[in-house]
Design an enzyme around this catalytic site. Structure first.
Site, PDB file in Angstrom:
ATOM      1  N   LYS A  67       1.701  13.982 -18.702  1.00 60.11           N
ATOM      2  CA  LYS A  67       1.047  13.232 -17.625  1.00 60.11           C
ATOM      3  C   LYS A  67       0.573  11.861 -18.108  1.00 60.11           C
ATOM      4  O   LYS A  67       0.321  10.967 -17.315  1.00 60.11           O
ATOM      5  CB  LYS A  67      -0.160  14.000 -17.096  1.00 60.11           C
ATOM      6  CG  LYS A  67       0.187  15.236 -16.308  1.00 60.11           C
ATOM      7  CD  LYS A  67       0.131  14.949 -14.831  1.00 60.11           C
ATOM      8  CE  LYS A  67       0.235  16.220 -14.019  1.00 60.11           C
ATOM      9  NZ  LYS A  67       0.630  15.919 -12.644  1.00 60.11           N
ATOM     10  N   LYS A 111      17.690  10.109 -28.893  1.00 60.68           N
ATOM     11  CA  LYS A 111      16.949   9.339 -29.897  1.00 60.68           C
ATOM     12  C   LYS A 111      16.447  10.209 -31.047  1.00 60.68           C
ATOM     13  O   LYS A 111      16.028   9.694 -32.078  1.00 60.68           O
ATOM     14  CB  LYS A 111      15.763   8.622 -29.242  1.00 60.68           C
ATOM     15  CG  LYS A 111      16.177   7.375 -28.462  1.00 60.68           C
ATOM     16  CD  LYS A 111      15.010   6.488 -28.120  1.00 60.68           C
ATOM     17  CE  LYS A 111      15.492   5.220 -27.403  1.00 60.68           C
ATOM     18  NZ  LYS A 111      14.391   4.460 -26.814  1.00 60.68           N
ATOM     19  N   LYS A 171      12.061 -12.014 -23.986  1.00 60.79           N
ATOM     20  CA  LYS A 171      12.169 -13.058 -24.973  1.00 60.79           C
ATOM     21  C   LYS A 171      12.199 -14.431 -24.341  1.00 60.79           C
ATOM     22  O   LYS A 171      12.649 -14.563 -23.192  1.00 60.79           O
ATOM     23  CB  LYS A 171      13.516 -12.926 -25.731  1.00 60.79           C
ATOM     24  CG  LYS A 171      13.757 -11.617 -26.405  1.00 60.79           C
ATOM     25  CD  LYS A 171      15.115 -11.606 -27.112  1.00 60.79           C
ATOM     26  CE  LYS A 171      15.399 -10.389 -27.923  1.00 60.79           C
ATOM     27  NZ  LYS A 171      14.635 -10.076 -29.068  1.00 60.79           N
ATOM     28  N   ASP A 198       9.497 -13.556 -42.856  1.00 62.38           N
ATOM     29  CA  ASP A 198      10.529 -12.786 -43.559  1.00 62.38           C
ATOM     30  C   ASP A 198      10.846 -13.460 -44.893  1.00 62.38           C
ATOM     31  O   ASP A 198      11.093 -14.674 -44.936  1.00 62.38           O
ATOM     32  CB  ASP A 198      11.788 -12.734 -42.679  1.00 62.38           C
ATOM     33  CG  ASP A 198      12.791 -11.700 -43.172  1.00 62.38           C
ATOM     34  OD1 ASP A 198      12.854 -11.461 -44.398  1.00 62.38           O
ATOM     35  OD2 ASP A 198      13.507 -11.143 -42.329  1.00 62.38           O
ATOM     36  N   TYR A 233      16.780  -5.057 -40.040  1.00 59.71           N
ATOM     37  CA  TYR A 233      16.809  -4.578 -38.661  1.00 59.71           C
ATOM     38  C   TYR A 233      16.775  -3.052 -38.602  1.00 59.71           C
ATOM     39  O   TYR A 233      17.511  -2.374 -39.320  1.00 59.71           O
ATOM     40  CB  TYR A 233      18.074  -5.114 -37.967  1.00 59.71           C
ATOM     41  CG  TYR A 233      18.208  -4.667 -36.527  1.00 59.71           C
ATOM     42  CD1 TYR A 233      17.424  -5.233 -35.531  1.00 59.71           C
ATOM     43  CD2 TYR A 233      19.108  -3.672 -36.169  1.00 59.71           C
ATOM     44  CE1 TYR A 233      17.532  -4.828 -34.221  1.00 59.71           C
ATOM     45  CE2 TYR A 233      19.230  -3.252 -34.852  1.00 59.71           C
ATOM     46  CZ  TYR A 233      18.431  -3.835 -33.885  1.00 59.71           C
ATOM     47  OH  TYR A 233      18.548  -3.423 -32.588  1.00 59.71           O
ATOM     48  N   ARG A 261      21.399  -8.904 -27.016  1.00 64.51           N
ATOM     49  CA  ARG A 261      21.273  -7.467 -27.323  1.00 64.51           C
ATOM     50  C   ARG A 261      20.674  -6.709 -26.128  1.00 64.51           C
ATOM     51  O   ARG A 261      19.670  -6.022 -26.246  1.00 64.51           O
ATOM     52  CB  ARG A 261      20.377  -7.248 -28.541  1.00 64.51           C
ATOM     53  CG  ARG A 261      21.120  -7.393 -29.851  1.00 64.51           C
ATOM     54  CD  ARG A 261      20.397  -6.612 -30.960  1.00 64.51           C
ATOM     55  NE  ARG A 261      20.301  -7.412 -32.163  1.00 64.51           N
ATOM     56  CZ  ARG A 261      19.181  -7.975 -32.610  1.00 64.51           C
ATOM     57  NH1 ARG A 261      18.039  -7.805 -31.972  1.00 64.51           N
ATOM     58  NH2 ARG A 261      19.195  -8.689 -33.691  1.00 64.51           N
ATOM     59  N   VAL A 292       4.897 -11.593 -36.475  1.00 67.19           N
ATOM     60  CA  VAL A 292       6.009 -11.362 -37.405  1.00 67.19           C
ATOM     61  C   VAL A 292       7.180 -12.238 -36.988  1.00 67.19           C
ATOM     62  O   VAL A 292       7.756 -12.050 -35.917  1.00 67.19           O
ATOM     63  CB  VAL A 292       6.393  -9.866 -37.422  1.00 67.19           C
ATOM     64  CG1 VAL A 292       7.626  -9.634 -38.285  1.00 67.19           C
ATOM     65  CG2 VAL A 292       5.223  -9.027 -37.940  1.00 67.19           C
ATOM     66  N   GLU A 327       3.497   1.247 -24.825  1.00 66.64           N
ATOM     67  CA  GLU A 327       4.514   2.167 -24.312  1.00 66.64           C
ATOM     68  C   GLU A 327       4.510   3.426 -25.168  1.00 66.64           C
ATOM     69  O   GLU A 327       4.493   3.360 -26.396  1.00 66.64           O
ATOM     70  CB  GLU A 327       5.889   1.479 -24.388  1.00 66.64           C
ATOM     71  CG  GLU A 327       7.017   2.343 -23.871  1.00 66.64           C
ATOM     72  CD  GLU A 327       8.397   1.686 -24.062  1.00 66.64           C
ATOM     73  OE1 GLU A 327       8.453   0.488 -24.418  1.00 66.64           O
ATOM     74  OE2 GLU A 327       9.396   2.387 -23.865  1.00 66.64           O
ATOM     75  N   GLU A 340       9.770   1.853 -33.308  1.00 70.13           N
ATOM     76  CA  GLU A 340       9.891   2.276 -31.916  1.00 70.13           C
ATOM     77  C   GLU A 340       9.389   3.694 -31.649  1.00 70.13           C
ATOM     78  O   GLU A 340       9.520   4.176 -30.537  1.00 70.13           O
ATOM     79  CB  GLU A 340      11.333   2.096 -31.435  1.00 70.13           C
ATOM     80  CG  GLU A 340      11.669   0.617 -31.310  1.00 70.13           C
ATOM     81  CD  GLU A 340      13.059   0.344 -30.789  1.00 70.13           C
ATOM     82  OE1 GLU A 340      13.396  -0.859 -30.690  1.00 70.13           O
ATOM     83  OE2 GLU A 340      13.814   1.286 -30.495  1.00 70.13           O
TER      84      GLU A 340
END
Ligand SMILES: *[C@@H]1O[C@H](CO)[C@@H](O)[C@H](O)[C@H]1NC(C)=O
Length: 450
Positions: free
Chosen positions: A363, A274, A423, A178, A210, A400, A151, A266, A342
């Site tokens: 765990k 959050k 990055k 995009d 974003y 960022r 992407v 992750e 995320e």
């Protein structure tokens, strides 16, 4: 080796002459024949390693032609730096290279959209000059194709160098551009993709806002296209335009095989701050805005886990995202949340009914450092590792709160198990990218790991 062979030939020739004086002429004729035979073998052996022939006939002989192929395909870094020293952690070499980055005159000229449109007019020449590896480097790799969802939205040169570094003919690459990117950018990416049978632009393109659902939708569009392809890929890896690999394709295949059908990404129990991201309804009006409208809990009260947008998942996992009713319900529910990329994958990865998933139990929580998908240096976590920080300070620049890597990060980076790091930017530190290119290309031809 050639020298030795020539010496042997000369010795034979001399002994032949000596014998000529005292022996029957027939012996000499035999001698000349043997000499001629060796000359033909020598000539054939060197022709055999011609890269163009190899690509056309598919007849590659890596153990025998390794040096010949590397001569044609190496990606040696430019400038005075020594990448081996940098990767070994030689701090003097790193410091010299970092000082070079400050010199405006030495700054690299970036290849732009127009350049790529010109370069790709003749695909064969483009692929040859850019040193793409156009044959499988081993049978293990040939029989273990990987699918990529890429992407991207800017910096065409970085995209093309990323593609080159992960390109191999048995894999399949979907590129999502995009919608908002300039026309010339679309044309240039399309032109690069058109040079390869196994690289294509996604059939549906999103305008990516974003932290909104559109980022997930971009990957979903590629996933749908990739499932339709005839390539029997085993795992899917997604990347953005500022990623770069830390492993060769052969290493990735070995790692993916060792996962035994599990996904790897992750996925952690979310921190309290959050939760508002999916407890409230968000709206997209040019950018994403929180409203005061509370959302229903997720379907079947699925527990939400957090992670990042970058995943390593099995083909069965991707199929289930589209084919399982509850997965589709969950996707629908997540469409008006903040930054679903995320938590969406991280949550599906902990649902017992998803292929390759892990149990919900805490765990099994996996941090970004333990997962394989992406190595990121978060500015806020950098520090003295002796004092408990996960990693030392970024030697590039921050964007960022994320480190855009510098040459001084390479030594550490290449000791990690992650398949990709984020990055990179040639405008921040091109030396770091060049050294990775040199290192990976060398390893892909010389390191036997299977
Ligand atoms: C780079 O450094 C290594 C030692 O770490 C050395 O063996 C090698 O010859 C050097 N390469 C060049 C091109 O100077």
């Amino acid at each position: 080796m050639e020298l030795e062979e020539r010496l042997t030939l000369m010795r034979m020739h001399n002994s032949c002459r000596r014998k000529l004086r005292r022996l029957h002429p027939n012996y000499c004729l035999a001698c000349v024949c043997v000499l001629f035979f060796f000359a033909v073998v020598l000539k054939y052996a060197s022709l055999d390693c011609d890269l163009d022939d190899a690509i056309q006939t598919g007849d590659v002989n890596i153990p025998h032609c390794r040096d010949h192929y590397y001569m044609a395909l190496n990606l040696l870094a430019s400038g005075r730096k020594n990448c081996s020293k940098i990767i070994e952690g030689d701090w003097d070499e790193v410091r010299q290279t970092l000082i070079d980055n400050l010199d405006i005159k030495k700054r690299k000229v970036i290849t732009n959209y127009i350049d790529y449109l010109k370069l790709t007019k003749d695909c064969a020449t483009f692929k040859k000059n850019k040193k793409y590896v156009l044959f499988s480097l081993s049978n293990e790799e040939r029989h273990y194709p990987i699918a990529y969802s890429m992407v991207i939205h800017g910096d065409i040169e970085m995209f093309e160098r990323l593609l080159r570094s992960i390109y191999t003919p048995q894999n399949i690459y979907c590129v999502h551009i995009d919608v908002k990117s300039p026309d010339t950018y679309h044309q240039a990416v399309q032109a690069i993709a058109s040079c390869f049978d196994n690289v294509f632009v996604a059939s549906k393109l999103e305008s990516v806002v974003y932290a909104s659902w559109s980022r997930v939708q971009a990957d979903l569009n590629c996933m749908e296209d990739l499932l339709k392809s005839t390539v029997e890929w085993k795992y899917l890896i997604n990347t953005c335009g500022t990623d770069f690999p830390l492993k060769t394709n052969a290493e990735m295949v070995t790692t993916l095989k060792s996962l035994n059908g599990k996904n790897n990404l992750e996925s952690e129990t979310p921190p309290a701050h959050k939760k508002r991201r999916w407890e409230y309804h968000y709206e997209v009006k040019g950018h994403i805005i929180k409203t005061d409208v509370r959302k229903e809990p997720p379907p079947s009260n699925m527990p939400i886990f957090t992670g990042n947008a970058y995943i390593v998942v099995t083909r069965e996992f991707v199929k289930s995202v589209f084919e399982t009713a509850i997965a589709r319900e969950f996707l629908d529910w997540a469409k008006d949340t903040y930054s679903p990329d995320e938590f969406l994958w991280a949550t599906l990865h902990r649902a017992s009914w998803m292929p390759g998933s892990l149990p919900k139990n805490r765990k099994y929580d996996t941090s970004d450092m333990i997962a394989l998908a992406r190595l990121v240096k978060w500015g806020s976590l950098e520090g003295d590792t002796n004092q408990g920080a996960p990693y030392s300070a970024c030697t590039g620049k921050h964007r960022r709160d994320v480190c855009v890597y510098g040459t001084g990060d390479l030594h550490w980076m290449l000791q990690q198990h992650h398949l990709f790091a984020n990055k990179f930017d040639p405008k921040v530190d091109d030396h770091a990218i060049q050294c990775l290119e040199e290192h990976l290309r060398y390893k892909s031809l010389y390191e036997k790991i299977m």
